[in-house]
Enzyme design. Sequence first.
Site, PDB file in Angstrom:
ATOM      1  N   ASP A  71       0.817  -1.220   0.000  1.00 54.41           N
ATOM      2  CA  ASP A  71       0.000   0.000   0.000  1.00 54.41           C
ATOM      3  C   ASP A  71       0.846   1.264   0.000  1.00 54.41           C
ATOM      4  OD1 ASP A  71       0.973  -0.290   2.592  1.00 54.41           O
ATOM      5  OD2 ASP A  71      -0.960  -0.860   3.430  1.00 54.41           O
ATOM      6  N   ASN A 140      -7.012  -3.186  14.522  1.00 51.31           N
ATOM      7  CA  ASN A 140      -8.428  -3.373  14.160  1.00 51.31           C
ATOM      8  C   ASN A 140      -8.615  -4.531  13.174  1.00 51.31           C
ATOM      9  OD1 ASN A 140      -7.374  -2.300  11.837  1.00 51.31           O
ATOM     10  ND2 ASN A 140      -8.887  -0.670  11.606  1.00 51.31           N
ATOM     11  N   HIS A 142      -7.002  -4.895  10.281  1.00 49.47           N
ATOM     12  CA  HIS A 142      -6.766  -4.618   8.858  1.00 49.47           C
ATOM     13  C   HIS A 142      -5.503  -5.306   8.360  1.00 49.47           C
ATOM     14  CE1 HIS A 142      -4.305  -0.601   9.400  1.00 49.47           C
ATOM     15  NE2 HIS A 142      -3.552  -1.657   9.570  1.00 49.47           N
ATOM     16  N   GLU A 147      -9.574  -1.996   5.613  1.00 54.43           N
ATOM     17  CA  GLU A 147     -10.136  -1.725   6.932  1.00 54.43           C
ATOM     18  C   GLU A 147     -11.421  -2.538   7.151  1.00 54.43           C
ATOM     19  OE1 GLU A 147      -8.234  -0.187   8.761  1.00 54.43           O
ATOM     20  OE2 GLU A 147      -7.383   1.641   7.909  1.00 54.43           O
TER      21      GLU A 147
HETATM   22  P1  PGA Z   1       2.531  -2.050  12.600  1.00 53.56           P
HETATM   23  O1  PGA Z   1       1.317  -1.932  11.588  1.00 53.56           O
HETATM   24  O2  PGA Z   1       3.479  -3.037  12.004  1.00 53.56           O
HETATM   25  O3  PGA Z   1       3.107  -0.661  12.639  1.00 53.56           O
HETATM   26  O4  PGA Z   1       1.969  -2.501  13.895  1.00 53.56           O
HETATM   27  C1  PGA Z   1       0.719  -3.061  11.083  1.00 53.56           C
HETATM   28  C2  PGA Z   1      -0.469  -2.676  10.255  1.00 53.56           C
HETATM   29  O5  PGA Z   1      -1.088  -1.632  10.546  1.00 53.56           O
HETATM   30  O6  PGA Z   1      -0.809  -3.413   9.328  1.00 53.56           O
END
Ligand code: PGA
Length: 245
Positions: A71, A140, A142, A147
Amino acid sequence: MLKNITLHVVSDYSALSTAAAKLFATYVAANPVGTYGFATGGTPEGMYEELCKMSESGKLDLTKITAFNLDEYVGLAPNDPQSYAYYMENRLFNRTGVPMANRHIPSGIAQCPNTECNKYEELIHKCGGIDLQILGIGTNGHIGFNEPENTFAGQTSHVALAEETINVNARFFDDINDVPRYAISMGMQTIMMAETLLLLASGDSKAKILKEALLGSITPHVPASVLQMHRKLIVIADKAATKYI
Ligand code: PGA
């Protein structure tokens, strides 16, 4: 029951980074010209540092791989230090010599994000799909920037970030108002097409959602739960992240 999932529980973040890098290197050794999918965020930073060290000591060759990132934030140019293009250049690509022409990240400044999404999706297909995709998981649930929604996102799309994601990612920005509100993200269908998925999770903040994702019902309200249906999902997680499993 963890069904088709291979779960490696390691002691802490440092062990996770080493284990993930070693596993990744095994795949690259077996297929040096393969197509590899990368994630950003805090979780894979340690793994990328390990990969750089392996490359610098001649134990890993990333000079023939093709890379696709999950992304990118809409509105951030590749030279913006908060962009995922910048993250990848500096944390992995430049130090390991991944060829410029093989570094694929959606453009955050494309005039038409929807056209950019379609082009990105087509390019993944043209390259024969992704052999191994690295994934993180949001608190959450995702995956990429897919999301929680009422339906599963299909292909690469222009998406709005959830409030929780904006709050969690604010730690990487000077001000929460600087966090972009939109992104281009590979869809869950795109991600599910990858031959092998490598999901990384570290820390207490991921424990609840990791349990829901791996053991809960499959629902678009927890996008990561669909990974249970993948034919080859490998999870490397530390003790803190697996305390409810
Ligand atoms: P993080 O993010 O590795 O910074 O915990 C993971 C994500 O949001 O997919």
